[in-house]
Write an enzyme that holds these catalytic residues in place. Structure first.
Site, PDB file in Angstrom:
ATOM      1  N   LEU A 141      -7.154  -0.088  18.341  1.00  0.00           N
ATOM      2  CA  LEU A 141      -5.969  -0.143  17.972  1.00  0.00           C
ATOM      3  C   LEU A 141      -5.678  -1.342  17.092  1.00  0.00           C
ATOM      4  O   LEU A 141      -5.949  -2.278  17.374  1.00  0.00           O
ATOM      5  CB  LEU A 141      -5.175   0.129  19.185  1.00  0.00           C
ATOM      6  CG  LEU A 141      -5.135   1.114  20.013  1.00  0.00           C
ATOM      7  CD1 LEU A 141      -4.274   1.125  21.378  1.00  0.00           C
ATOM      8  CD2 LEU A 141      -4.854   2.709  19.349  1.00  0.00           C
ATOM      9  N   ASP A 142      -4.735  -0.826  15.879  1.00  0.00           N
ATOM     10  CA  ASP A 142      -4.304  -2.045  15.060  1.00  0.00           C
ATOM     11  C   ASP A 142      -3.475  -2.926  15.804  1.00  0.00           C
ATOM     12  O   ASP A 142      -2.879  -2.598  16.789  1.00  0.00           O
ATOM     13  CB  ASP A 142      -3.509  -1.360  13.862  1.00  0.00           C
ATOM     14  CG  ASP A 142      -3.986  -0.336  12.890  1.00  0.00           C
ATOM     15  OD1 ASP A 142      -5.456  -0.644  12.855  1.00  0.00           O
ATOM     16  OD2 ASP A 142      -3.675   0.289  12.225  1.00  0.00           O
ATOM     17  N   ARG A 143      -3.512  -4.241  15.044  1.00  0.00           N
ATOM     18  CA  ARG A 143      -2.866  -5.359  15.765  1.00  0.00           C
ATOM     19  C   ARG A 143      -1.110  -4.908  16.408  1.00  0.00           C
ATOM     20  O   ARG A 143      -0.921  -5.233  17.395  1.00  0.00           O
ATOM     21  CB  ARG A 143      -2.658  -6.437  14.914  1.00  0.00           C
ATOM     22  CG  ARG A 143      -1.919  -7.788  15.613  1.00  0.00           C
ATOM     23  CD  ARG A 143      -1.845  -8.872  14.556  1.00  0.00           C
ATOM     24  NE  ARG A 143      -1.266 -10.115  15.278  1.00  0.00           N
ATOM     25  CZ  ARG A 143      -0.019 -10.145  15.151  1.00  0.00           C
ATOM     26  NH1 ARG A 143       0.812  -9.342  14.758  1.00  0.00           N
ATOM     27  NH2 ARG A 143       0.541 -11.402  15.835  1.00  0.00           N
ATOM     28  N   ARG A 243      -1.072   6.191   9.703  1.00  0.00           N
ATOM     29  CA  ARG A 243      -0.205   5.232   8.715  1.00  0.00           C
ATOM     30  C   ARG A 243      -0.489   5.828   7.425  1.00  0.00           C
ATOM     31  O   ARG A 243       0.574   6.149   6.525  1.00  0.00           O
ATOM     32  CB  ARG A 243      -0.354   3.839   8.937  1.00  0.00           C
ATOM     33  CG  ARG A 243      -0.370   3.369  10.214  1.00  0.00           C
ATOM     34  CD  ARG A 243      -1.064   2.030  10.562  1.00  0.00           C
ATOM     35  NE  ARG A 243      -0.312   0.908   9.622  1.00  0.00           N
ATOM     36  CZ  ARG A 243      -0.878  -0.310   9.116  1.00  0.00           C
ATOM     37  NH1 ARG A 243      -1.909  -0.729  10.232  1.00  0.00           N
ATOM     38  NH2 ARG A 243      -0.058  -1.244   8.675  1.00  0.00           N
TER      39      ARG A 243
END
Length: 307
Positions: A141-143, A243
């Site tokens: 998962l992205d930060r 996104r």
């Protein structure tokens, strides 16, 4: 559900009726679809027994026989353990599912310098519980993205789950808060994603990129604030896929400055709310719901258990 147990470093599985007549090679190759390299290592290291004796990999097995595999031996750690609080959604001898907080990287970019990641934290958790083995990240998962994330506790589980992910057998459901009122109540975004040559980390819709498919359903609309809550699930796992696709649709994520969102909150409003898969060793159906860690700020009144 298969009958399994752990005996020290060994995993024991009782051969069910539907596996009667299959060989150890069949189980590794056709049922678990383990990679050849992983299978070869178990075979050469004699880490597989049948009823306590070294396995003949090509002899048919009988219902009720005990298949024993050495899965839980100690390993030399490749990741530096570091104590950070972890929120566990599900755990057994083979896998662990965590609820990742926002503002934390999934894995270190520099293994020696960066130790404040989720991988370091779960490595510490395993070590503190006497499991001296390398944790294996199945996806990321992205930060700034929060929510459910899956790790494997040993090499065979990691190899099988990697294959399941590639075959889209691990289902991930996300909730996003986006700008604007999404007019179509549900839909599918099919648009290839590639690198943005003008930005090192950014992605964009590109006809020369990799195929990408995102499904969505609008959960709730706030017309006064011009915001929409959207449920998303993926058929592919491209970097920044949700996104990029929602921005392409004209509805960037709130807080996602990189893709056109406004900083109404301190991070991109994206949460991995649900994770679902069939357990590779028990055949149990595993469903994990990840509670919102900052719900009052971003995801007010969204019931994750109804997704």
């Amino acid at each position: 559900m298969l009958k399994t147990t752990r005996i020290g470093d060994w995993f024991q599985l009782t051969i069910p009726l539907e596996w009667n007549g299959k060989t150890v090679a069949d189980i590794f190759r056709n049922i678990w679809e383990a990679p050849k390299k992983v299978t070869h290592s178990f075979r050469m290291d004699k880490k597989v027994l049948v009823n306590g004796d070294p396995a003949n990999w090509n002899t048919p097995l009988s219902q009720g026989s005990k298949l024993q595999i050495n899965l839980f031996g100690e390993e030399e750690l490749q990741i530096t353990p570091n104590y950070l609080n972890v929120d566990i959604l599900y755990e057994d001898d083979h896998v662990i599912v965590l609820n990742k907080p926002p503002f934390m990287n999934t894995h270190p970019n520099d293994p020696k310098a960066d130790i404040n990641t989720l991988v370091n934290a779960v490595q510490y958790y395993l070590q503190a519980n006497g499991e001296i083995r390398n944790i294996r990240q199945v996806h990321r998962l992205d930060r700034d993205t929060s929510g459910a994330i899956l790790f494997a506790k040993h090499a065979l589980a990691g190899a099988i789950l990697d294959n399941m992910l590639e075959k889209r057998e691990i289902k991930r459901t996300y909730v996003a808060l986006v700008h604007g009122v999404v007019k179509q109540s549900n839909g599918t975004i099919k648009a290839a994603i590639g690198r943005d040559r003008h930005h090192a980390t950014k992605r964009r819709v590109s006809p020369t990129g990799q195929d990408a498919l995102t499904h969505y359903i609008v959960l709730k609309v706030d017309k006064a604030k011009q915001l929409s809550y959207v449920k998303c699930w993926l058929d592919t796992g491209r970097t920044h896929q949700i996104r990029v696709h929602l921005s392409y649709l004209g509805h960037p994520l709130v807080g996602d400055i990189l893709y056109g969102g406004k900083p109404l909150v301190k991070r991109q409003a994206l949460h991995a709310a649900k994770l679902k898969f069939i357990h590779p060793f028990t055949q149990e159906r595993i469903i994990c719901h990840a509670p919102f860690l900052d719900q009052p700020i971003i995801f007010k009144d969204i019931d994750i258990y109804s997704l």
